[in-house]
Design a protein around this motif. Structure first.
Motif, PDB file in Angstrom:
ATOM      1  N   PRO A  98       0.824  -1.215   0.000  1.00 46.70           N
ATOM      2  CA  PRO A  98       0.000   0.000   0.000  1.00 46.70           C
ATOM      3  C   PRO A  98       0.859   1.267   0.000  1.00 46.70           C
ATOM      4  CG  PRO A  98      -0.820  -1.584   1.615  1.00 46.70           C
ATOM      5  CD  PRO A  98       0.512  -2.097   1.147  1.00 46.70           C
ATOM      6  N   THR A  99       0.458   2.226  -0.782  1.00 41.03           N
ATOM      7  CA  THR A  99       1.135   3.519  -0.812  1.00 41.03           C
ATOM      8  C   THR A  99       0.788   4.290   0.457  1.00 41.03           C
ATOM      9  OG1 THR A  99       1.071   3.609  -3.219  1.00 41.03           O
ATOM     10  CG2 THR A  99       1.318   5.711  -2.066  1.00 41.03           C
ATOM     11  N   PRO A 100       1.786   4.859   1.131  1.00 38.02           N
ATOM     12  CA  PRO A 100       1.485   5.642   2.332  1.00 38.02           C
ATOM     13  C   PRO A 100       0.440   6.725   2.060  1.00 38.02           C
ATOM     14  CG  PRO A 100       3.844   5.292   2.155  1.00 38.02           C
ATOM     15  CD  PRO A 100       3.248   4.773   0.874  1.00 38.02           C
ATOM     16  N   TYR A 101      -0.550   6.782   2.906  1.00 35.58           N
ATOM     17  CA  TYR A 101      -1.642   7.764   2.878  1.00 35.58           C
ATOM     18  C   TYR A 101      -2.681   7.518   1.789  1.00 35.58           C
ATOM     19  CZ  TYR A 101       1.197  10.356   6.197  1.00 35.58           C
ATOM     20  OH  TYR A 101       1.938  10.719   7.293  1.00 35.58           O
ATOM     21  N   ALA A 102      -2.520   6.474   0.981  1.00 35.55           N
ATOM     22  CA  ALA A 102      -3.518   6.219  -0.063  1.00 35.55           C
ATOM     23  C   ALA A 102      -4.865   5.898   0.558  1.00 35.55           C
ATOM     24  CB  ALA A 102      -3.061   5.083  -0.973  1.00 35.55           C
ATOM     25  N   ARG A 103      -4.855   5.069   1.582  1.00 38.87           N
ATOM     26  CA  ARG A 103      -6.122   4.739   2.234  1.00 38.87           C
ATOM     27  C   ARG A 103      -6.781   5.990   2.809  1.00 38.87           C
ATOM     28  NH1 ARG A 103      -8.586   0.238   4.050  1.00 38.87           N
ATOM     29  NH2 ARG A 103     -10.259   0.615   5.574  1.00 38.87           N
ATOM     30  N   GLU A 104      -5.982   6.845   3.431  1.00 42.28           N
ATOM     31  CA  GLU A 104      -6.520   8.067   4.015  1.00 42.28           C
ATOM     32  C   GLU A 104      -7.133   8.964   2.939  1.00 42.28           C
ATOM     33  OE1 GLU A 104      -3.504   6.552   6.960  1.00 42.28           O
ATOM     34  OE2 GLU A 104      -3.726   6.634   4.782  1.00 42.28           O
ATOM     35  N   VAL A 105      -6.497   9.034   1.785  1.00 41.45           N
ATOM     36  CA  VAL A 105      -7.049   9.826   0.683  1.00 41.45           C
ATOM     37  C   VAL A 105      -8.413   9.284   0.269  1.00 41.45           C
ATOM     38  CG1 VAL A 105      -6.778  10.384  -1.771  1.00 41.45           C
ATOM     39  CG2 VAL A 105      -4.844  10.655  -0.214  1.00 41.45           C
ATOM     40  N   ILE A 106      -8.496   7.981   0.089  1.00 39.15           N
ATOM     41  CA  ILE A 106      -9.739   7.370  -0.388  1.00 39.15           C
ATOM     42  C   ILE A 106     -10.861   7.546   0.629  1.00 39.15           C
ATOM     43  CG2 ILE A 106     -10.821   5.162  -0.980  1.00 39.15           C
ATOM     44  CD1 ILE A 106      -8.081   4.340  -2.194  1.00 39.15           C
ATOM     45  N   VAL A 107     -10.567   7.282   1.887  1.00 36.51           N
ATOM     46  CA  VAL A 107     -11.601   7.393   2.924  1.00 36.51           C
ATOM     47  C   VAL A 107     -12.003   8.847   3.133  1.00 36.51           C
ATOM     48  CG1 VAL A 107     -12.123   7.006   5.358  1.00 36.51           C
ATOM     49  CG2 VAL A 107     -10.876   5.265   4.062  1.00 36.51           C
ATOM     50  N   ALA A 108     -11.030   9.753   3.170  1.00 32.77           N
ATOM     51  CA  ALA A 108     -11.344  11.168   3.389  1.00 32.77           C
ATOM     52  C   ALA A 108     -12.143  11.738   2.224  1.00 32.77           C
ATOM     53  CB  ALA A 108     -10.063  11.972   3.594  1.00 32.77           C
ATOM     54  N   ALA A 220       7.938  10.049  -1.338  1.00 32.86           N
ATOM     55  CA  ALA A 220       7.313   8.745  -1.088  1.00 32.86           C
ATOM     56  C   ALA A 220       5.999   8.889  -0.338  1.00 32.86           C
ATOM     57  CB  ALA A 220       8.277   7.848  -0.311  1.00 32.86           C
ATOM     58  N   ARG A 221       5.871   9.952   0.461  1.00 37.56           N
ATOM     59  CA  ARG A 221       4.648  10.183   1.233  1.00 37.56           C
ATOM     60  C   ARG A 221       3.836  11.347   0.662  1.00 37.56           C
ATOM     61  NH1 ARG A 221       4.527   7.443   6.061  1.00 37.56           N
ATOM     62  NH2 ARG A 221       6.405   6.272   6.538  1.00 37.56           N
ATOM     63  N   GLY A 222       3.988  11.568  -0.638  1.00 36.99           N
ATOM     64  CA  GLY A 222       3.323  12.694  -1.281  1.00 36.99           C
ATOM     65  C   GLY A 222       1.816  12.640  -1.232  1.00 36.99           C
ATOM     66  N   MET A 223       1.248  11.443  -1.134  1.00 34.54           N
ATOM     67  CA  MET A 223      -0.203  11.343  -1.043  1.00 34.54           C
ATOM     68  C   MET A 223      -0.726  11.935   0.267  1.00 34.54           C
ATOM     69  SD  MET A 223      -1.378  10.011  -3.862  1.00 34.54           S
ATOM     70  CE  MET A 223      -2.986   9.287  -3.518  1.00 34.54           C
ATOM     71  N   GLY A 224       0.164  12.082   1.233  1.00 38.90           N
ATOM     72  CA  GLY A 224      -0.233  12.687   2.489  1.00 38.90           C
ATOM     73  C   GLY A 224      -0.705  14.124   2.318  1.00 38.90           C
ATOM     74  N   GLU A 225      -0.163  14.816   1.331  1.00 35.53           N
ATOM     75  CA  GLU A 225      -0.594  16.198   1.072  1.00 35.53           C
ATOM     76  C   GLU A 225      -2.057  16.234   0.652  1.00 35.53           C
ATOM     77  OE1 GLU A 225       0.898  20.148  -1.425  1.00 35.53           O
ATOM     78  OE2 GLU A 225       1.992  18.250  -1.612  1.00 35.53           O
ATOM     79  N   LEU A 226      -2.461  15.266  -0.170  1.00 34.73           N
ATOM     80  CA  LEU A 226      -3.864  15.174  -0.558  1.00 34.73           C
ATOM     81  C   LEU A 226      -4.727  14.799   0.635  1.00 34.73           C
ATOM     82  CD1 LEU A 226      -2.168  14.547  -3.304  1.00 34.73           C
ATOM     83  CD2 LEU A 226      -4.309  13.554  -4.087  1.00 34.73           C
ATOM     84  N   ALA A 227      -4.247  13.835   1.423  1.00 36.12           N
ATOM     85  CA  ALA A 227      -5.029  13.375   2.574  1.00 36.12           C
ATOM     86  C   ALA A 227      -5.280  14.509   3.562  1.00 36.12           C
ATOM     87  CB  ALA A 227      -4.312  12.217   3.261  1.00 36.12           C
ATOM     88  N   ARG A 228      -4.258  15.299   3.831  1.00 34.83           N
ATOM     89  CA  ARG A 228      -4.412  16.392   4.803  1.00 34.83           C
ATOM     90  C   ARG A 228      -5.445  17.407   4.324  1.00 34.83           C
ATOM     91  NH1 ARG A 228       1.085  15.220   5.334  1.00 34.83           N
ATOM     92  NH2 ARG A 228       1.702  16.700   3.716  1.00 34.83           N
ATOM     93  N   PHE A 229      -5.411  17.735   3.033  1.00 35.82           N
ATOM     94  CA  PHE A 229      -6.396  18.676   2.504  1.00 35.82           C
ATOM     95  C   PHE A 229      -7.801  18.106   2.632  1.00 35.82           C
ATOM     96  CE2 PHE A 229      -9.178  20.250  -0.782  1.00 35.82           C
ATOM     97  CZ  PHE A 229      -8.993  21.622  -0.742  1.00 35.82           C
ATOM     98  N   LEU A 230      -7.974  16.850   2.211  1.00 31.33           N
ATOM     99  CA  LEU A 230      -9.311  16.240   2.209  1.00 31.33           C
ATOM    100  C   LEU A 230      -9.860  16.077   3.615  1.00 31.33           C
ATOM    101  CD1 LEU A 230      -8.659  13.574  -0.560  1.00 31.33           C
ATOM    102  CD2 LEU A 230     -10.119  15.599  -0.763  1.00 31.33           C
ATOM    103  N   MET A 231      -8.995  15.806   4.564  1.00 32.07           N
ATOM    104  CA  MET A 231      -9.459  15.624   5.948  1.00 32.07           C
ATOM    105  C   MET A 231     -10.033  16.908   6.537  1.00 32.07           C
ATOM    106  SD  MET A 231      -6.559  13.074   7.511  1.00 32.07           S
ATOM    107  CE  MET A 231      -6.482  11.355   6.986  1.00 32.07           C
ATOM    108  N   THR A 232      -9.618  18.054   5.990  1.00 34.13           N
ATOM    109  CA  THR A 232     -10.174  19.322   6.477  1.00 34.13           C
ATOM    110  C   THR A 232     -11.501  19.635   5.811  1.00 34.13           C
ATOM    111  OG1 THR A 232      -9.094  20.708   4.785  1.00 34.13           O
ATOM    112  CG2 THR A 232      -7.831  20.210   6.774  1.00 34.13           C
ATOM    113  N   ARG A 233     -11.900  18.808   4.837  1.00 36.37           N
ATOM    114  CA  ARG A 233     -13.135  19.083   4.084  1.00 36.37           C
ATOM    115  C   ARG A 233     -14.196  18.011   4.308  1.00 36.37           C
ATOM    116  NH1 ARG A 233      -9.767  22.681   3.277  1.00 36.37           N
ATOM    117  NH2 ARG A 233      -9.867  24.176   1.550  1.00 36.37           N
ATOM    118  N   THR A 234     -13.985  17.141   5.271  1.00 33.01           N
ATOM    119  CA  THR A 234     -14.934  16.059   5.491  1.00 33.01           C
ATOM    120  C   THR A 234     -16.290  16.610   5.895  1.00 33.01           C
ATOM    121  OG1 THR A 234     -14.191  15.780   7.760  1.00 33.01           O
ATOM    122  CG2 THR A 234     -13.181  14.372   6.096  1.00 33.01           C
TER     123      THR A 234
END
Length: 236
Positions: A98-108, A220-234
């Motif tokens: 699994p890519t780091p933060y990919a799950r967080e992106v999808i769920v968020a 390598a953890r670039g998806m975390g940038e997407l996850a952080r943005f999306l988590m503020t918009r839940t």
């Protein structure tokens, strides 16, 4: 070369998210390597008496071997190689990383009421198998995988991306495609969607930007940038 926009700007201007699979979601060939699969496909081609040029013998990407098959083989051979690749992908995703933060992106994204579709040059069956194993199926609205035995329809052809846009039922300009290859970015631009290049390895950002990526998520953890943005918009 600098990106025209930040990841936050692109996400703020769009809604549904179209994710490439191998890269943004997981490393498909983490245990069963892509070079091993490419070699297996070449052996299947050679058994049919087809001569393989040196540049294809050196290729470690099984998708490139499949593309080559379509240029020299009969429809029967292309289908045989396609089926061999599908079997290998199904085996590979059992050991995919699994890519780091990919799950967080999808769920968020799901929780923020942003439809998620996966659009990939990998087979739909392999993608579905991975999503089931990682309990992600409920968050993904649609899977658009490789057209069976027709590699001309793989990205950068915009057709699979257009199918993903239809699946999320919105205008292309409202969608953003996240991909880690030049073919993702070129396909996305041809389909009229916004694009974020996932530069998960050193040296990838430049080619992704040159291909027209609106923004890049780097490292390598670039998806975390997407996850952080999306988590503020839940929405919850």
């Amino acid at each position: 070369m600098n990106p025209r926009y930040s990841v936050a700007q692109v996400l703020n201007d769009t809604g549904p998210i179209l994710l490439d699979f191998d890269g943004p979601v997981c490393a498909v060939f983490a245990t069963l390597t892509d070079s091993t699969v490419a070699a297996e496909l070449r052996r299947a081609i050679e058994k049919q008496g087809v001569e393989i040029p040196e540049q294809i013998r050196a290729v470690g990407d099984p998708l490139e071997v499949l593309r080559f098959t379509a240029t020299v083989g009969t429809p029967t051979l292309v289908e045989r190689v396609e089926d061999e690749l599908c079997r290998a992908e199904l085996a590979a995703v059992d050991g995919a990383k699994p890519t780091p933060y990919a799950r967080e992106v999808i769920v968020a994204a799901y929780e923020a009421s942003r439809p998620i579709a996966i659009v990939s040059n990998n087979s739909a069956a392999a993608i579905e198998r991975y999503l089931i194993a990682h309990r992600l199926t409920r968050y993904v609205m649609a899977i658009v995988g490789r057209a069976h035995a027709d590699p001309t329809l793989m990205k950068p052809n915009p057709v699979p991306i257009q199918r993903a846009v239809l699946a999320v039922a919105t205008d292309p300009a409202r969608c953003v495609l996240v991909g880690d290859s030049v073919s993702d970015i070129r396909g996305g631009r041809a389909a009229g969607v916004r694009t974020i290049g996932f530069a998960n390895k050193p040296g990838k950002a430049g080619p992704l930007l040159q291909a027209g990526a609106d923004a890049t998520a780097e490292g390598a953890r670039g998806m975390g940038e997407l996850a952080r943005f999306l988590m503020t918009r839940t929405s919850g």
